[in-house]
Design a protein around this motif. Structure first.
Motif, PDB file in Angstrom:
ATOM      1  N   LEU A  60      57.115  50.940 -69.378  1.00 51.58           N
ATOM      2  CA  LEU A  60      59.019  51.901 -69.748  1.00 51.58           C
ATOM      3  C   LEU A  60      59.971  52.379 -70.892  1.00 51.58           C
ATOM      4  CD1 LEU A  60      61.008  48.009 -68.756  1.00 51.58           C
ATOM      5  CD2 LEU A  60      60.370  49.930 -67.353  1.00 51.58           C
ATOM      6  N   ASP A  61      60.243  53.241 -70.913  1.00 53.33           N
ATOM      7  CA  ASP A  61      60.808  54.025 -71.826  1.00 53.33           C
ATOM      8  C   ASP A  61      62.033  53.319 -72.849  1.00 53.33           C
ATOM      9  OD1 ASP A  61      60.754  56.885 -73.092  1.00 53.33           O
ATOM     10  OD2 ASP A  61      62.708  56.640 -72.852  1.00 53.33           O
ATOM     11  N   ILE A  62      61.293  52.992 -73.935  1.00 51.77           N
ATOM     12  CA  ILE A  62      61.756  52.710 -75.065  1.00 51.77           C
ATOM     13  C   ILE A  62      63.112  52.988 -74.863  1.00 51.77           C
ATOM     14  CG2 ILE A  62      60.790  53.660 -76.466  1.00 51.77           C
ATOM     15  CD1 ILE A  62      62.402  50.200 -76.698  1.00 51.77           C
ATOM     16  N   ASP A  63      63.809  54.849 -75.399  1.00 51.77           N
ATOM     17  CA  ASP A  63      64.964  55.316 -75.921  1.00 51.77           C
ATOM     18  C   ASP A  63      65.773  55.078 -74.351  1.00 51.77           C
ATOM     19  OD1 ASP A  63      63.708  55.889 -78.458  1.00 51.77           O
ATOM     20  OD2 ASP A  63      62.906  58.012 -77.146  1.00 51.77           O
ATOM     21  N   THR A  64      65.031  54.700 -72.816  1.00 48.41           N
ATOM     22  CA  THR A  64      65.933  54.700 -72.213  1.00 48.41           C
ATOM     23  C   THR A  64      66.636  52.791 -72.408  1.00 48.41           C
ATOM     24  OG1 THR A  64      65.094  56.438 -71.093  1.00 48.41           O
ATOM     25  CG2 THR A  64      65.621  54.463 -69.668  1.00 48.41           C
ATOM     26  N   VAL A  65      65.805  52.776 -72.450  1.00 44.34           N
ATOM     27  CA  VAL A  65      66.307  51.511 -72.191  1.00 44.34           C
ATOM     28  C   VAL A  65      67.098  50.717 -73.845  1.00 44.34           C
ATOM     29  CG1 VAL A  65      65.234  48.731 -72.974  1.00 44.34           C
ATOM     30  CG2 VAL A  65      64.570  49.927 -71.137  1.00 44.34           C
ATOM     31  N   VAL A  66      67.053  51.418 -74.675  1.00 49.55           N
ATOM     32  CA  VAL A  66      67.740  51.197 -75.825  1.00 49.55           C
ATOM     33  C   VAL A  66      69.043  52.056 -75.757  1.00 49.55           C
ATOM     34  CG1 VAL A  66      68.427  51.935 -78.258  1.00 49.55           C
ATOM     35  CG2 VAL A  66      66.321  50.851 -77.675  1.00 49.55           C
ATOM     36  N   ASP A  67      69.058  53.357 -75.303  1.00 52.29           N
ATOM     37  CA  ASP A  67      70.124  54.247 -75.182  1.00 52.29           C
ATOM     38  C   ASP A  67      71.568  53.177 -74.022  1.00 52.29           C
ATOM     39  OD1 ASP A  67      71.963  56.620 -75.142  1.00 52.29           O
ATOM     40  OD2 ASP A  67      71.419  56.339 -72.814  1.00 52.29           O
ATOM     41  N   PHE A  68      70.749  52.106 -72.250  1.00 51.18           N
ATOM     42  CA  PHE A  68      71.976  51.671 -72.277  1.00 51.18           C
ATOM     43  C   PHE A  68      72.153  50.441 -72.678  1.00 51.18           C
ATOM     44  CE2 PHE A  68      72.038  48.066 -69.045  1.00 51.18           C
ATOM     45  CZ  PHE A  68      72.822  48.634 -67.890  1.00 51.18           C
ATOM     46  N   LEU A  69      71.329  49.867 -73.653  1.00 53.80           N
ATOM     47  CA  LEU A  69      71.446  48.684 -73.856  1.00 53.80           C
ATOM     48  C   LEU A  69      72.712  48.795 -74.722  1.00 53.80           C
ATOM     49  CD1 LEU A  69      68.367  47.013 -74.614  1.00 53.80           C
ATOM     50  CD2 LEU A  69      70.379  46.054 -73.059  1.00 53.80           C
ATOM     51  N   LEU A  70      72.975  49.688 -75.821  1.00 52.13           N
ATOM     52  CA  LEU A  70      73.592  50.289 -76.576  1.00 52.13           C
ATOM     53  C   LEU A  70      75.235  51.126 -76.100  1.00 52.13           C
ATOM     54  CD1 LEU A  70      71.880  51.902 -79.606  1.00 52.13           C
ATOM     55  CD2 LEU A  70      73.037  49.555 -79.716  1.00 52.13           C
ATOM     56  N   HIS A  71      74.512  52.625 -75.209  1.00 52.94           N
ATOM     57  CA  HIS A  71      76.252  52.676 -74.110  1.00 52.94           C
ATOM     58  C   HIS A  71      76.676  52.662 -73.136  1.00 52.94           C
ATOM     59  CE1 HIS A  71      74.093  55.353 -76.776  1.00 52.94           C
ATOM     60  NE2 HIS A  71      75.195  55.604 -77.412  1.00 52.94           N
ATOM     61  N   GLU A  72      75.929  51.158 -71.923  1.00 53.21           N
ATOM     62  CA  GLU A  72      75.974  51.231 -70.837  1.00 53.21           C
ATOM     63  C   GLU A  72      76.207  49.504 -71.069  1.00 53.21           C
ATOM     64  OE1 GLU A  72      74.799  53.268 -67.685  1.00 53.21           O
ATOM     65  OE2 GLU A  72      73.478  54.218 -69.085  1.00 53.21           O
ATOM     66  N   LYS A  73      76.141  48.557 -71.469  1.00 49.51           N
ATOM     67  CA  LYS A  73      75.967  47.490 -70.808  1.00 49.51           C
ATOM     68  C   LYS A  73      77.360  46.849 -71.184  1.00 49.51           C
ATOM     69  CE  LYS A  73      74.971  44.135 -75.113  1.00 49.51           C
ATOM     70  NZ  LYS A  73      76.407  43.297 -74.068  1.00 49.51           N
ATOM     71  N   PRO A  74      77.925  45.934 -70.546  1.00 50.51           N
ATOM     72  CA  PRO A  74      79.292  45.898 -70.909  1.00 50.51           C
ATOM     73  C   PRO A  74      79.661  44.895 -72.829  1.00 50.51           C
ATOM     74  CG  PRO A  74      78.092  45.468 -68.591  1.00 50.51           C
ATOM     75  CD  PRO A  74      77.312  45.469 -69.582  1.00 50.51           C
ATOM     76  N   GLU A  75      80.769  45.468 -72.619  1.00 48.67           N
ATOM     77  CA  GLU A  75      80.794  44.853 -74.195  1.00 48.67           C
ATOM     78  C   GLU A  75      80.785  43.012 -74.393  1.00 48.67           C
ATOM     79  OE1 GLU A  75      84.549  44.320 -77.783  1.00 48.67           O
ATOM     80  OE2 GLU A  75      84.714  45.804 -75.627  1.00 48.67           O
ATOM     81  N   MET A  76      80.996  42.108 -73.334  1.00 45.57           N
ATOM     82  CA  MET A  76      81.141  40.361 -73.321  1.00 45.57           C
ATOM     83  C   MET A  76      79.370  40.299 -73.355  1.00 45.57           C
ATOM     84  SD  MET A  76      83.492  39.957 -75.695  1.00 45.57           S
ATOM     85  CE  MET A  76      82.643  38.559 -75.596  1.00 45.57           C
ATOM     86  N   THR A  77      78.578  41.298 -72.008  1.00 40.57           N
ATOM     87  CA  THR A  77      77.037  40.535 -71.355  1.00 40.57           C
ATOM     88  C   THR A  77      76.061  40.354 -72.657  1.00 40.57           C
ATOM     89  OG1 THR A  77      78.125  41.338 -69.515  1.00 40.57           O
ATOM     90  CG2 THR A  77      75.623  40.924 -69.946  1.00 40.57           C
ATOM     91  N   HIS A  78      75.959  39.341 -72.570  1.00 38.96           N
ATOM     92  CA  HIS A  78      74.391  38.899 -73.308  1.00 38.96           C
ATOM     93  C   HIS A  78      74.011  39.417 -72.577  1.00 38.96           C
ATOM     94  CE1 HIS A  78      77.300  36.275 -75.754  1.00 38.96           C
ATOM     95  NE2 HIS A  78      77.698  36.066 -74.948  1.00 38.96           N
ATOM     96  N   VAL A  79      72.301  39.598 -72.960  1.00 37.84           N
ATOM     97  CA  VAL A  79      70.884  40.563 -72.443  1.00 37.84           C
ATOM     98  C   VAL A  79      69.793  39.654 -73.229  1.00 37.84           C
ATOM     99  CG1 VAL A  79      69.302  42.258 -72.145  1.00 37.84           C
ATOM    100  CG2 VAL A  79      72.110  42.157 -71.695  1.00 37.84           C
ATOM    101  N   VAL A  80      69.237  38.691 -73.153  1.00 39.77           N
ATOM    102  CA  VAL A  80      68.269  38.808 -74.511  1.00 39.77           C
ATOM    103  C   VAL A  80      67.067  39.063 -73.877  1.00 39.77           C
ATOM    104  CG1 VAL A  80      66.761  36.277 -74.645  1.00 39.77           C
ATOM    105  CG2 VAL A  80      69.417  36.491 -74.700  1.00 39.77           C
ATOM    106  N   LEU A  81      66.286  40.080 -74.738  1.00 42.48           N
ATOM    107  CA  LEU A  81      64.487  40.495 -74.422  1.00 42.48           C
ATOM    108  C   LEU A  81      63.544  39.984 -74.863  1.00 42.48           C
ATOM    109  CD1 LEU A  81      67.018  42.793 -75.309  1.00 42.48           C
ATOM    110  CD2 LEU A  81      65.341  44.001 -74.138  1.00 42.48           C
ATOM    111  N   THR A  82      62.780  39.393 -74.406  1.00 45.79           N
ATOM    112  CA  THR A  82      61.395  38.437 -74.138  1.00 45.79           C
ATOM    113  C   THR A  82      60.182  38.938 -74.287  1.00 45.79           C
ATOM    114  OG1 THR A  82      60.837  36.831 -72.798  1.00 45.79           O
ATOM    115  CG2 THR A  82      62.778  36.329 -74.032  1.00 45.79           C
ATOM    116  N   GLY A  83      59.238  38.459 -75.557  1.00 48.57           N
ATOM    117  CA  GLY A  83      58.019  38.847 -74.840  1.00 48.57           C
ATOM    118  C   GLY A  83      57.567  39.302 -76.738  1.00 48.57           C
ATOM    119  N   ARG A  84      55.834  39.271 -76.706  1.00 50.38           N
ATOM    120  CA  ARG A  84      55.398  39.977 -78.332  1.00 50.38           C
ATOM    121  C   ARG A  84      55.069  40.879 -78.630  1.00 50.38           C
ATOM    122  NH1 ARG A  84      49.191  36.629 -78.618  1.00 50.38           N
ATOM    123  NH2 ARG A  84      50.666  34.868 -77.649  1.00 50.38           N
TER     124      ARG A  84
END
Length: 202
Positions: free
Chosen positions: A143-167
């Motif tokens: 996955l492209d890190i910039d795409t993931v970061v952009d979505f989390l910063l600009h599209e994730k709803p304000e009150m939704t929690h997202v947890v990302l795991t892994g080394r």
């Protein structure tokens, strides 16, 4: 009351007063971006503990499991068989990268998982989404890190929690996260030839 008890009680009164002052300044609420990373055990376990906490509070939640694929885990069995209404559970991938031996298939699975993850994060009914082992997919550039970061910063709803795991969480992800925990490996039975134990590892 003896001197030890009196000193303890006075210390606790002062501590409570300081704590109350501190808590009075903490008023903001937001949906958090949480990262669990590091070489130690407990990243997914912590994420699934938070899922159970959500279920206990009646908070609709979801899991998208990257990389692990068809591996049978206790948390998957529990959530799918007993809490399917409270928690949606999506599996993306056909197994660990060293098992699949097929980068093209791994990339396709990760991309399909990310599409489902985005839909769940954007679902107004869901307030907490666990992206289990997504850091591995990001590490190998499935996955492209910039795409993931952009979505989390600009599209994730304000009150939704997202947890990302892994080394090996990428620095870009750590930078935008509200909460980052690094699990440190001190000792592990695997190094002594002990296989993964049901209920402890999976």
């Amino acid at each position: 009351m003896d001197d030890v008890t009196a000193r303890h009680n006075e210390k606790m009164r002062k501590l409570k007063k300081a704590r109350d002052r501190l808590m009075a300044t903490k008023t903001e609420k937001k949906g958090l971006i949480v990262v669990h990373t590091g070489n130690g055990k407990g990243k997914s376990s912590s994420g699934f503990g938070m899922i159970m906490r959500c279920i206990g509070h009646g908070i609709p939640c979801a899991v998208v499991q990257f990389i692990k694929g068809t591996w049978t885990t206790g948390e998957k069995e529990l959530l799918r068989n007993r809490f399917a209404e409270e928690c949606k559970f999506v599996v993306s991938g056909e197994g660990f990268t060293w098992e699949t031996q097929d980068r093209e298939a791994d990339v396709a699975a990760a991309e399909a998982g990310w599409e489902q993850a985005k839909a769940l994060i954007l679902d107004p009914e869901i307030q907490f989404v666990l992206l289990d082992e997504i850091n591995i997919a990001l590490r190998y550039d499935y996955l492209d890190i910039d795409t993931v970061v952009d979505f989390l910063l600009h599209e994730k709803p304000e009150m939704t929690h997202v947890v990302l795991t892994g080394r090996n969480a990428k620095p870009e992800l750590i930078e935008i996260a509200d909460l980052v925990t690094e699990m440190t490996l001190v000792k592990h039975p695997f190094k002594d030839g002990i296989v993964a134990q049901k209920g402890v590892e999976f």
